[in-house]
Motif scaffolding. Structure first.
Motif, PDB file in Angstrom:
ATOM      1  N   PRO A  43      39.403  43.796  79.444  1.00  0.00           N
ATOM      2  CA  PRO A  43      40.516  44.526  80.055  1.00  0.00           C
ATOM      3  C   PRO A  43      40.017  45.760  80.803  1.00  0.00           C
ATOM      4  N   TYR A  44      40.614  46.031  81.950  1.00  0.00           N
ATOM      5  CA  TYR A  44      40.257  47.194  82.748  1.00  0.00           C
ATOM      6  C   TYR A  44      41.548  47.815  83.260  1.00  0.00           C
ATOM      7  N   VAL A  45      41.443  48.990  83.863  1.00  0.00           N
ATOM      8  CA  VAL A  45      42.639  49.693  84.331  1.00  0.00           C
ATOM      9  C   VAL A  45      43.276  48.932  85.495  1.00  0.00           C
ATOM     10  N   GLY A  46      44.454  48.327  85.247  1.00  0.00           N
ATOM     11  CA  GLY A  46      45.124  47.551  86.284  1.00  0.00           C
ATOM     12  C   GLY A  46      44.318  46.366  86.746  1.00  0.00           C
ATOM     13  N   ALA A  47      43.394  45.905  85.920  1.00  0.00           N
ATOM     14  CA  ALA A  47      42.489  44.834  86.322  1.00  0.00           C
ATOM     15  C   ALA A  47      41.893  44.165  85.094  1.00  0.00           C
ATOM     16  N   VAL A  48      41.135  43.107  85.365  1.00  0.00           N
ATOM     17  CA  VAL A  48      40.364  42.427  84.323  1.00  0.00           C
ATOM     18  C   VAL A  48      38.964  42.189  84.887  1.00  0.00           C
ATOM     19  N   ILE A  49      37.946  42.433  84.073  1.00  0.00           N
ATOM     20  CA  ILE A  49      36.573  42.173  84.488  1.00  0.00           C
ATOM     21  C   ILE A  49      36.104  40.881  83.822  1.00  0.00           C
ATOM     22  N   ASP A 130      46.977  49.372  81.231  1.00  0.00           N
ATOM     23  CA  ASP A 130      47.901  50.155  82.047  1.00  0.00           C
ATOM     24  C   ASP A 130      47.094  50.997  83.035  1.00  0.00           C
ATOM     25  N   LYS A 131      47.534  51.016  84.289  1.00  0.00           N
ATOM     26  CA  LYS A 131      46.782  51.747  85.313  1.00  0.00           C
ATOM     27  C   LYS A 131      46.766  53.248  85.044  1.00  0.00           C
ATOM     28  N   SER A 132      47.653  53.735  84.193  1.00  0.00           N
ATOM     29  CA  SER A 132      47.670  55.165  83.884  1.00  0.00           C
ATOM     30  C   SER A 132      46.410  55.600  83.133  1.00  0.00           C
ATOM     31  N   LYS A 133      45.649  54.642  82.638  1.00  0.00           N
ATOM     32  CA  LYS A 133      44.422  54.958  81.921  1.00  0.00           C
ATOM     33  C   LYS A 133      43.238  55.209  82.853  1.00  0.00           C
ATOM     34  N   GLU A 158      36.203  53.814  91.651  1.00  0.00           N
ATOM     35  CA  GLU A 158      36.339  52.517  92.309  1.00  0.00           C
ATOM     36  C   GLU A 158      37.774  52.024  92.287  1.00  0.00           C
ATOM     37  N   LEU A 159      38.633  52.685  91.502  1.00  0.00           N
ATOM     38  CA  LEU A 159      40.031  52.294  91.427  1.00  0.00           C
ATOM     39  C   LEU A 159      40.893  52.998  92.460  1.00  0.00           C
ATOM     40  N   ASP A 160      40.340  53.989  93.170  1.00  0.00           N
ATOM     41  CA  ASP A 160      41.112  54.775  94.126  1.00  0.00           C
ATOM     42  C   ASP A 160      42.343  55.391  93.462  1.00  0.00           C
ATOM     43  N   ALA A 161      42.218  55.763  92.217  1.00  0.00           N
ATOM     44  CA  ALA A 161      43.340  56.351  91.485  1.00  0.00           C
ATOM     45  C   ALA A 161      43.587  57.771  91.980  1.00  0.00           C
ATOM     46  N   ASP A 162      44.844  58.169  92.021  1.00  0.00           N
ATOM     47  CA  ASP A 162      45.250  59.479  92.536  1.00  0.00           C
ATOM     48  C   ASP A 162      45.058  60.519  91.439  1.00  0.00           C
ATOM     49  N   GLU A 219      46.957  64.204  81.460  1.00  0.00           N
ATOM     50  CA  GLU A 219      45.571  64.624  81.503  1.00  0.00           C
ATOM     51  C   GLU A 219      44.703  63.768  80.588  1.00  0.00           C
ATOM     52  N   SER A 220      43.464  63.586  80.988  1.00  0.00           N
ATOM     53  CA  SER A 220      42.496  62.876  80.160  1.00  0.00           C
ATOM     54  C   SER A 220      42.008  63.803  79.053  1.00  0.00           C
ATOM     55  N   GLU A 221      41.152  63.281  78.211  1.00  0.00           N
ATOM     56  CA  GLU A 221      40.508  64.141  77.227  1.00  0.00           C
ATOM     57  C   GLU A 221      39.610  65.142  77.948  1.00  0.00           C
ATOM     58  N   THR A 222      39.387  66.284  77.332  1.00  0.00           N
ATOM     59  CA  THR A 222      38.518  67.308  77.898  1.00  0.00           C
ATOM     60  C   THR A 222      37.084  67.081  77.414  1.00  0.00           C
ATOM     61  N   LEU A 223      36.163  67.011  78.353  1.00  0.00           N
ATOM     62  CA  LEU A 223      34.758  66.780  78.040  1.00  0.00           C
ATOM     63  C   LEU A 223      33.932  68.018  78.391  1.00  0.00           C
ATOM     64  N   THR A 224      32.701  68.066  77.898  1.00  0.00           N
ATOM     65  CA  THR A 224      31.826  69.212  78.111  1.00  0.00           C
ATOM     66  C   THR A 224      30.428  68.748  78.479  1.00  0.00           C
ATOM     67  N   GLN A 225      29.821  69.425  79.434  1.00  0.00           N
ATOM     68  CA  GLN A 225      28.406  69.221  79.753  1.00  0.00           C
ATOM     69  C   GLN A 225      27.720  70.578  79.796  1.00  0.00           C
ATOM     70  N   GLU A 226      26.474  70.641  79.311  1.00  0.00           N
ATOM     71  CA  GLU A 226      25.704  71.869  79.283  1.00  0.00           C
ATOM     72  C   GLU A 226      24.369  71.653  79.989  1.00  0.00           C
ATOM     73  N   PHE A 227      23.882  72.686  80.668  1.00  0.00           N
ATOM     74  CA  PHE A 227      22.621  72.574  81.406  1.00  0.00           C
ATOM     75  C   PHE A 227      22.153  73.966  81.803  1.00  0.00           C
ATOM     76  N   GLU A 228      20.931  74.062  82.331  1.00  0.00           N
ATOM     77  CA  GLU A 228      20.405  75.281  82.935  1.00  0.00           C
ATOM     78  C   GLU A 228      20.115  75.013  84.399  1.00  0.00           C
ATOM     79  N   VAL A 229      20.406  75.981  85.250  1.00  0.00           N
ATOM     80  CA  VAL A 229      20.192  75.810  86.687  1.00  0.00           C
ATOM     81  C   VAL A 229      18.742  76.112  87.053  1.00  0.00           C
ATOM     82  N   GLU A 230      18.369  75.742  88.264  1.00  0.00           N
ATOM     83  CA  GLU A 230      17.004  75.952  88.730  1.00  0.00           C
ATOM     84  C   GLU A 230      16.807  77.390  89.222  1.00  0.00           C
TER      85      GLU A 230
END
Length: 396
Positions: A43-49, A130-133, A158-162, A219-230
């Motif tokens: 199952p995929y969003v508004g689709a099947v793979i 459901d495409k809302s996902k 790739e879903l062109d979701a708004d 809203e989707s779940e809130t995610l976090t990424q951490e890094f150091e800049v150059e």
């Protein structure tokens, strides 16, 4: 305007031309073709793979996926033998898009060879999500790539979701308020690249983000990424550069401490009401743009540069607008983070040294270039500078 959920890229992947490489094949007439194996549906969003093993038969040409849509119409989609899974090239991958409901569908896959012979049909059932996902899938494609005091943000869609990508991070250089949160929003309805600048080095940068569905506001779940800049090139010691203060350096009512062996990083603390430091070279370096790194936990009021050539014709110039967009007279508090300053003093040098071509300035042993701090504002204030040097104005 409500956007279509799927872009034509899917059609380009699925509706493959039957004439492709046909002329290069020796067609074996009446040759049998085996049915596809290990057919799976996800199952995929508004689709099947759909996935199945890539047939080893050299006469294998394409497959047709058939199903009946929610209007009772039969739909056939041709899938190229080249539509392999990027993560597993021994498997065919076909995205069947366009579903607006979450009903169960049966998908039949038939293989064809170059002679036009068809295999037996293999079927599988699946229910589109459901495409809302879409927001929940696409938020997981967001990637932050560190740059020079910056970060590049990319994502897939790739879903062109708004959708809108919402990113939160500290406003590190907000004077006196480094924990102030900045909120940046980006149109994420198509894949893009965005840049976040003014991120400090030697700091663990934390980015929190989520996707917002523009149609529903969910809203989707809130995610976090951490890094150091150059680190920027201005922060790196270059033995070919003649740095200010690392050869001859003196100061008035100002204590200074070199922080490294090359004497290119120094901390100053003003101790009186006429604090200044000056440099004098055996021969002054060429250039009219003063470049340096600095960090401070207080504002540097009225940072001035005195151009002295000869000493009896000292002329004072102040920096008003170069370092702060609001016209702050001096250098802003950086909350202890490093920042690069490029102070263009070409016009000042032209007046003081009475020359027309700033690229030729090399004023000799008698000239001084003095950095002065406001005598009424800087008593007992601590500031750190690094790799201070002169560069030639690129306009000359």
């Amino acid at each position: 305007m409500k956007k279509k959920l799927f872009i034509s890229t899917f059609a380009a992947l699925l509706l493959w031309s039957c004439g492709e490489d046909y002329a290069d094949k020796d067609v074996v007439k009446d040759s049998p073709i085996d049915p596809v194996t290990n057919l799976e549906a996800t199952p995929y969003v508004g689709a099947v793979i759909l996935n199945w093993d890539l047939p080893e038969n050299e006469q294998y040409y394409y497959s047709v996926v058939s199903y009946v849509d929610n209007n009772g119409q039969k739909v056939d989609r041709k899938v190229s033998k080249f539509s392999v899974d990027s993560e597993n090239p021994n498997r065919i991958r076909a995205v069947i898009p366009g579903f607006t409901d979450t009903n169960e569908y049966e998908f039949s896959v038939t293989a064809y060879n170059y002679a036009g012979s068809a295999s037996e049909t293999v079927s599988v059932k699946a229910t589109p999500e459901d495409k809302s996902k879409a927001k929940d899938y696409i938020v997981k494609t967001v990637k932050f790539t560190p740059g020079v005091e910056s970060a590049k943000i990319t994502w897939e869609n790739e879903l062109d979701a708004d959708l809108t990508l919402v990113v939160k991070h500290f406003d590190y250089y907000n004077p006196g308020k480094p924990t102030t949160e900045l909120v940046d929003e980006y149109d994420a309805s198509t894949p893009k690249t965005e840049i976040i600048e003014n991120l400090p080095i030697e700091e663990n940068i934390v980015m929190t983000y989520f996707m917002r569905d523009n149609e529903t506001g969910d809203e989707s779940e809130t995610l976090t990424q951490e890094f150091e800049v150059e680190v920027p090139v201005e922060h790196i010691y270059d033995p070919a550069i003649s740095y200010v203060f690392n050869n001859f350096f003196n100061a008035n009512v100002m204590e200074y401490t070199f922080n490294n062996e090359t004497k290119t990083e120094f901390t100053i603390t003003s101790t009186g009401t006429d604090a200044y430091a000056y440099s004098k070279f055996d021969q002054n370096p060429t250039g009219t743009i003063l470049v340096f790194r600095y960090k401070s936990e207080t504002n540097i009021k009225n940072l001035r540069l005195y151009l002295d050539y000869p000493p009896s014709k000292m002329v004072q110039y102040k920096d008003y607008t170069v370092h702060d967009p609001k016209g702050y007279d001096g250098l802003r508090n950086t909350n202890g983070y490093w920042r690069t300053v490029r102070w263009n003093l070409t016009d000042a040098c032209k007046k003081t040294f009475n020359f027309m071509d700033p690229s030729t300035i090399n004023t000799g042993a008698s000239s001084h270039r003095i950095m002065r701090l406001d005598p009424n504002k800087q008593n007992k204030k601590v500031h750190t500078f690094r790799n201070m040097h002169w560069e030639v104005d690129p306009k000359y």
